[in-house]
Each structure stands twice: as C-alpha cells, then as structure tokens.
Write an enzyme that holds these catalytic residues in place. Structure first.
Site, short mmCIF file in Angstrom:
data_model
loop_
_atom_site.label_atom_id
_atom_site.label_comp_id
_atom_site.label_asym_id
_atom_site.label_seq_id
_atom_site.Cartn_x
_atom_site.Cartn_y
_atom_site.Cartn_z
N ASP A 9 -5.84 14.71 1.68
CA ASP A 9 -4.82 14.76 0.62
C ASP A 9 -4.93 16.04 -0.19
O ASP A 9 -3.92 16.60 -0.62
CB ASP A 9 -4.97 13.55 -0.31
CG ASP A 9 -4.37 12.27 0.26
OD1 ASP A 9 -3.51 12.39 1.15
OD2 ASP A 9 -4.75 11.18 -0.17
N GLN B 162 -7.58 9.23 12.62
CA GLN B 162 -7.91 10.17 11.55
C GLN B 162 -7.75 11.63 11.98
O GLN B 162 -7.51 11.94 13.15
CB GLN B 162 -9.34 9.92 11.10
CG GLN B 162 -9.55 8.54 10.50
CD GLN B 162 -8.83 8.37 9.18
OE1 GLN B 162 -9.25 8.88 8.17
NE2 GLN B 162 -7.75 7.62 9.18
N HIS C 220 -10.33 2.62 -0.19
CA HIS C 220 -10.47 2.13 1.18
C HIS C 220 -11.28 0.84 1.11
O HIS C 220 -12.33 0.69 1.73
CB HIS C 220 -11.14 3.18 2.07
CG HIS C 220 -10.34 3.46 3.31
ND1 HIS C 220 -10.90 3.75 4.53
CD2 HIS C 220 -9.00 3.50 3.51
CE1 HIS C 220 -9.96 3.95 5.42
NE2 HIS C 220 -8.80 3.81 4.83
N GLU D 104 -3.35 4.79 12.81
CA GLU D 104 -3.90 5.53 11.68
C GLU D 104 -5.15 6.30 12.11
O GLU D 104 -6.11 6.44 11.36
CB GLU D 104 -4.18 4.60 10.51
CG GLU D 104 -2.91 4.03 9.91
CD GLU D 104 -3.13 3.15 8.68
OE1 GLU D 104 -4.27 3.10 8.18
OE2 GLU D 104 -2.16 2.52 8.22
N ASP E 170 -0.23 14.95 5.26
CA ASP E 170 -1.35 14.25 5.89
C ASP E 170 -0.86 12.99 6.58
O ASP E 170 0.00 12.28 6.05
CB ASP E 170 -2.37 13.90 4.80
CG ASP E 170 -3.35 12.83 5.22
OD1 ASP E 170 -3.82 12.89 6.36
OD2 ASP E 170 -3.64 11.95 4.39
N HIS F 205 0.81 -1.21 0.00
CA HIS F 205 0.00 0.00 0.00
C HIS F 205 0.85 1.27 0.00
O HIS F 205 0.49 2.26 -0.62
CB HIS F 205 -0.92 0.00 1.23
CG HIS F 205 -1.97 1.06 1.22
ND1 HIS F 205 -3.10 0.98 0.44
CD2 HIS F 205 -2.05 2.23 1.89
CE1 HIS F 205 -3.85 2.06 0.63
NE2 HIS F 205 -3.24 2.83 1.50
N GLN G 99 -10.05 2.40 10.84
CA GLN G 99 -10.02 3.68 11.52
C GLN G 99 -11.43 4.18 11.81
O GLN G 99 -12.40 3.74 11.20
CB GLN G 99 -9.28 4.72 10.66
CG GLN G 99 -7.91 4.27 10.21
CD GLN G 99 -7.92 3.57 8.86
OE1 GLN G 99 -8.88 2.91 8.48
NE2 GLN G 99 -6.83 3.69 8.13
N GLY H 205 -2.68 9.23 -8.16
CA GLY H 205 -3.34 7.94 -8.20
C GLY H 205 -2.99 7.06 -7.03
O GLY H 205 -2.30 7.46 -6.08
N ASN H 206 -3.48 5.84 -7.10
CA ASN H 206 -3.35 4.88 -6.02
C ASN H 206 -3.40 3.49 -6.62
O ASN H 206 -4.06 3.27 -7.64
CB ASN H 206 -4.51 5.09 -5.02
CG ASN H 206 -4.57 4.01 -3.95
OD1 ASN H 206 -5.51 3.24 -3.89
ND2 ASN H 206 -3.57 3.96 -3.10
#
Length: 745
Positions: free
Chosen positions: A127, A324, A105, A322, A278, A59, A250, A540-541
């Site tokens: 982000d 938030q 997610h 993690e 972030d 990831h 989270q 992107g991801n």
C-alpha cells in the site's frame, strides 16, 4: 424475502446454477442479491457473483461504517492525500512526504498465524510503495487471548514469527507497536500492521486510470489459488469451522516483494506509470475496478494473459485470488518496452492483460468467452450502504478511591503490576524483529514512540500505535478520545509535533445494535480528539465481525500516529539521564481507578467508568512538555498511561538503571500512585532549574509538582521500603519469555 431470479443470463457453460444457497455462500443477503439483479437486469454468471461478493463485502465496501467515517476530519495544512487511496500522504517539508497506513489481517492470523501475520505486513508495505514511497518503518498492534487459553501461546509464537519473518526478509525495520492479552480475544486475535514510507511530494502515484486504450499491465508474482475469498472471509464471524477456512489464507514471499518494490520504484522514476494499484483484498477484481472507476473509464481484461502458477485456473479463481506480491498498472504506451525490460531484469512477471475503454463497463474474457460484463462505477458506488441501528452504552459508575480496599502495600503492588502480561516487558517480541536495519532507527522499541531519521537527518519521524480497549468497552466515546490522545501524548513525549493519524477500527458484528453503538461512539470520540488536537485522519481500515460463536472482541480502534522532529538529536527518551535531577509530574492527579490495570489485576475488579479526557487540557499540557524537551530543559520525558504514576516511575528507572526517591510528604494512597488520570507526563530537569520550570508551568496554567530526585540504585515510594531497580527489572523482563517457554500460565 424469496430471491427473484431473472431468466436473461450471461450464458457460461459448465457453471453451477445461481441458487439462493450459492448466493448465501457468497455472503450476499437476499436483498443485496436483489440489488444485483436490479442493477444488471439479469442473473449474474458465477464469476460475476464472485465479483459482487468481493466488492460488496464489509472488508472492501465499508457498507456498515462509511456513513460514520465521513464525519472524521481528514484535511489539514500538512495533508496531501487523505482517505480513499492506497495510503495517506502528508507533507513533512523540504520537498518530502510521509506515506503511511494501517491495515488488519485478523481472521487469517487466527487461522494460520505465521502466514496471516506475514501477508498482513506484505500487504501494508505494498500500500505504501504503490504510492511511490520507499518504506522506512513498520509498526504493529497485536491483541491476543487469555494467556491460559490453550491456543494463545501458539498464536503469539506464530504471529510474532510472521511479522518478523516478512519484515526482516523484506528489509524494513519494525520499530514499535503494542501487545495485549484479554480473554475476549480468545477466539479472534487481532493483527494490525502499519507501514511508513518516504516520497518526494511531486512524485506521488495514484490509482485513477486516465486515457482511453491505455495498456493495463500485470506486475509481480504469478497468480495461484491461495487467498480466494479472503476478503469475504474477513467479513464474517468465526464458528467451529474456522480451521476449514485455511485455504483462504494467502501465502507470502518477502523476497519477491523486495524485488517488486525495487522494480516499481524504478519504473516510476522512469516516468512509465499513469496509475498503479496494489492487488490486495479481492485481488485482480478490486484493483481493476478501482483503477477504472476512479478514472471514469471502463476496463477490459483478458485472463488468458494473466501469469498463473497453477494449471486450469478458472476465471472465477483468477479474479478472486489474493496471491501476494502483485500489482496492476496503467502504463504509458510508449514506455512499454522500457517497463517490461525493468521487470524482466528483476525476475518478475510483466504481462499486458487489458486496456482502458470509454464504455464504463468492466469486461472480463477467458478462453474466448465473455465471463463478465458489469457497470464499473456501480460495482463500487452502488454497494449497499447501511445506517445500522445502534444503542448507546449505559454509563458506568465512577469508582471512588475510598471504595477500593488496597490488598497489599504500594511496593509489592508495583512489583506485581509490572510483571503482569499487559505491563511486562515485550522485549521477547521486538527482539525478533530487525528494528535497526537501514540504519535510521534513533529510538528503538520499548519507549513512548519510535524515532526514525529522515534520510541523513537531522529531520526525523516519531511513530506510535495506541488504543486502550477496556476504556472503549466501558465508554466508547471517551475510549475513542483517549486512543487518539494517548497516541498524541506518546509522540509529544519524545519531542515530536504530532501531524496526522491512520486508524484500524476493530469491532464485532455490526448487525448487533450494541456493537454498532461501540463503533459509533468510538468514531465520534476519535473525530472530536482529532479536531481538538489538529491531528487529522489520512488513511485507515475497518475490520468488523471480529467475534466467535457470538462473543465479540473488545472494541479496539487502533490509532497509528506520525509526528515530526526538526532535529532528532533533540528527541527525548524515558530513561533517567543522571543522578540528582528533579522529577516533575505534569498534569492533575485525582486518582482515577475505574478501568485501571491496578483495579483489574491487583484488586480483581474490571469495572467502572474510564478516566475522562479533557482535550483542551491534553493540548495545553502536551505543548508545555514538548517545549521543555525542545528547549533542552527536560532531560527525560514519559507519558503516564497504563498503571499510572508508580509504573511510569519504575519504567524510567528500569530504562536507565538509576533509582529515584520520592518526597515523604506525597500522598501514600494507591489511587494517587496507580490511578490512570489523563493528560499527564513525568519529566526530569536539572535540580537547579526545577523552580523555574514549575513557575513557567504555573504561568501557562499547567498543573505541575515536584515528586523527588533521581539517584541511587532503588526506587523509594513514600512510606515504603526501597525496591532495587535490578529487582524491578527482573520481574518486568521475566514473564513473557517464561510464558513462551511454557514455564508459566
């Protein structure tokens, strides 16, 4: 290969021994752990092991994908910032920039659908505003399992509520997206979230730290134990124990994030910020390492200063949490008091937790002990990079129209098709989202692309998310091309000039050559389409390991596109505008049935090669349609995609309440009406102008033909009985609300 454990250790009391079992539990393979040992010259502490696990998982490190991602086009005339930052940035003129990105997610949303989807929205919003942009819109792309699967209804309900609950409370409109159903998502639904913001081009903020001895400041909400190992969990397959991973999901608070947004934008406006990042995947670890490494600096953190909401948190837990609504910032020292006052005013935590150093080391201290001492650049730069073996997918046969027996007449087939889960109205979903808050939504969900006004206008952004996973499964290269082309068409259909994309590449286990082949093929197709259409990738991801018990999702490379309209009043919609207008079909129709929804949902055959995508034709046809829209000649426009020509006609009629009559001489074959040939649009023009428009199309080399006229209260296909538009709409609108109420399976 047995692990070679070193004796020279960063000694920390009350920590378990580093064993092969513990290493495996952290997602590191034996050769990867050996790489850790060789890099630091000793056995890591438990906290260091956790940090490597977080930084080197799929990831965060993109270790299976980055060799292929480098082939994508990422530059262009409008590109200010491409991949590598929190979000991509493009120039939209007048001193303004559009900042946008899409993230997944997926795993969290399967385990805990409400919080998984909600925190997905929260993460992508951060982000965007981390870059100094105020968010103006959100979109999503949601993939669920077979409606008959016992968990699907629960997942749809929770995910949609989570998306709406966070976005609505935060105060940003959710203006568009996709919802699909397929049995391959039964054990692993997909939640891809996209956020779009506006900033001034000379006031973009980046993550690279600068200056030695600069204070590192923790901002936002307190740290808890939620989300620990969230990034690692997102880099693993599911099995029967997926419910046991619930603690890695989270918990979000959109109201705290709204405060964080306002506080961050205020300190940015006050020129307090050197760098900002972030705290997303891997939390404090990833944000601190990235800020230091990008600036060629070391970082020292003192965890005793980190605001915590739970007692007795260990260094391991704080570094991997993690939780938030948190940010990390390198602050201008002379602005410390001013920045703190701003955050205190907004009711948020503000704590100096470290300093930048010249050492190029990542040092973490806790309760007077040194818990971490690692080379900061190598944490990211030396992450494994794999050129995984892949196999190309075998070419599937072309399905000939003559080999497909129509099980029912055209009219009943159309009525059945628009009432299927994939093609039915998704109003039940988007009416749970506040899609008009902020007052700038020009085109709401339900059309080809959303249109959102920029400030007071007249400029506007067109936004869309698209992919056709069944095409990607059948032919990854053509499917990748088509995903980009479809997004480009949707922006074009509202009259926008497509500028750039973000992507979210969702695939199964990359260690399986056939899955890696899907990924490689799709990336190649995306790259070719982006180059041909001048549509670069700016962010992107990648989300891999989306499979359960060895069954992978359909390859789903979601594409989020942004286009620009100089005047939003000239944008087109798909609804017919008046009776008596000519309906024109732009683009060639051959009747391609392979992988079509007609073949799958009406004929019961999910097979064949998908339609090929000719990118030269796509650009030529799209440019012609856009020019007709901007000239005011085209009164309505709609691209043709799932369901083909008949479905597009029905959608235009249902959106307006105006019927249409098609010319009797047109082909009556099902392939003509339901085939999914690419590069096609429907437009309407005043009847008196139809001849001139057709002549201009011919001169431009664009195939075009007249289909019929708008008018009446029914849709009439050649040789078929008229179907009342109200009857079409009843079927179109009925399925999803009935399903969610438990009335249908």
């Amino acid at each position: 290969m047995p692990l070679r454990i070193r004796d020279e250790t960063l000694r920390v009391t009350n920590e378990p021994a580093i064993t092969p079992k513990l290493v495996a539990e952290h997602g590191l393979k034996p050769d990867e752990y050996q790489r850790v040992l060789d890099l630091i010259g000793r056995e890591p502490s438990l906290t260091e092991l956790g940090i490597f696990s977080a930084m080197w998982n799929e990831h965060c490190s993109y270790k299976s994908s980055k060799v292929h991602l480098r082939t994508l086009p990422t530059t262009g005339k409008c590109v200010i910032q491409g991949p590598g930052e929190n979000a991509g940035v493009i120039d939209i003129g007048d001193g303004l920039a559009c900042v946008f990105k899409m993230e997944s997610h997926n795993h969290p949303s399967y385990i805990e659908p409400y919080q998984g989807a909600a925190t997905g929205v929260g993460g992508i919003l951060r982000d965007v505003f981390t870059m100094g942009a105020r968010p103006i819109a959100c979109l999503n792309a949601l993939s669920f399992g077979d409606p008959k699967h016992p968990k699907t209804r629960h997942l749809v309900s929770g995910v949609v509520a989570g998306v709406g609950g966070y976005g609505n409370s935060f105060g940003v409109p959710t203006v568009g997206g996709q919802v699909r159903f397929h049995t391959r998502y039964d054990g692993n639904n997909l939640v891809n979230a996209m956020a779009v913001g506006l900033a001034e081009t000379d006031k973009i903020f980046y993550a690279a730290a600068s200056g030695v001895g600069m204070p590192i400041v923790y901002l936002g909400s307190k740290t808890g134990r939620d989300g620990i190992h969230g990034a690692s969990m997102a880099s693993a397959e599911f099995d029967e124990d997926s419910e046991g991973k619930r603690p890695t999901v989270q918990v979000g608070d959109p109201f705290s994030e709204k405060l964080l947004l306002e506080a961050c934008l205020e300190i940015m406006a006050k020129d307090c910020v050197i760098a900002i990042q972030d705290m997303g995947a891997a939390g404090l670890t990833c944000s601190a390492v990235e800020m230091g490494a990008k600036g060629d600096l070391g970082v020292t953190l003192d965890l005793d200063a980190v605001p915590c909401r739970e007692e007795n948190m260990s260094a391991y837990e704080m570094m991997l949490s993690e939780s938030q609504e948190r940010m990390l910032m390198v602050l201008k020292p002379e602005k410390e008091k001013e920045a703190e006052a701003i955050f205190r005013k907004w009711g948020l935590d503000f704590a100096i937790v470290g300093r930048t150093t010249p050492t190029m080391r990542f040092i973490v201290q806790h309760q007077g002990k040194q818990m971490v001492d690692l080379p900061i650049k190598e944490l990211g730069d030396q992450a494994p990079e794999y050129k995984r073996p892949f196999t190309d997918m075998p070419k599937l046969p072309v399905i000939k129209a003559a080999d497909v027996k129509a099980p029912m007449p055209l009219g009943p087939a159309l009525q059945a098709l628009i009432a299927t889960p994939d093609l039915c109205s998704k109003r039940w979903v988007w009416e749970q989202y506040d899609h008009i808050i902020l007052g700038n939504t020009v085109q709401r969900p339900g059309g080809d692309a959303a249109v959102v006004r920029v400030l007071e206008g007249p400029k506007a952004l067109a936004l869309s998310t698209d992919v056709t996973p069944r095409y990607c499964e059948a032919d990854a290269f053509e499917g990748g091309k088509q995903a980009v082309a479809e997004c480009w068409r949707n922006l074009t259909a509202v009259g926008a000039k497509p500028l750039a994309i973000t992507d979210n590449l969702n695939f199964g286990n990359p260690e399986r050559p056939e899955i890696m082949g899907q990924f490689v093929g799709c990336v190649r197709g995306i790259g070719e389409a982006c180059k041909a259409l001048d549509f670069p990738v700016v962010s992107g991801n990648v989300s891999l390991y989306n499979e359960t018990n060895g069954r992978a999702i359909l390859p789903t490379p979601s594409i989020g596109g942004v286009g620009l309209l100089d005047d939003f009043t000239k944008s087109a919609t798909l609804a017919f505008k008046a009776e008596g207008e000519a309906i024109l079909l732009i683009g060639d129709t051959h009747g391609w049935l392979g992988q079509s929804l007609y073949l799958r949902d009406i004929c019961g055959r999910e097979e064949g090669a998908p339609p090929p995508v000719d990118l030269v034709v796509e650009k030529r046809n799209g440019d012609f349609v856009r020019s007709a829209i901007l000239a005011g000649t085209a009164t309505a426009a709609h691209d043709l995609s799932d369901g083909g020509l008949a479905v597009a006609l029905a959608e235009m009629a249902m959106a307006s309440g105006i019927g249409a009559s098609c010319e009797a001489k047109l082909e009556a074959g099902h392939a003509f009406w339901f085939g999914e040939d690419q590069a096609r649009y429907l437009i309407t023009v005043e009847a008196a102008q139809a001849g001139a428009v057709l002549a201009r199309a011919k001169a431009a080399g664009v195939p075009a033909r007249r289909l019929g006229l708008t008018g009446g209260d029914a849709l009439t296909l050649p040789g078929e009985r008229p179907i009342l538009v109200t009857i079409l709409r009843e079927g179109f609108e009925a399925w999803l609300p009935a399903y969610m109420a438990g009335g249908v399976n």
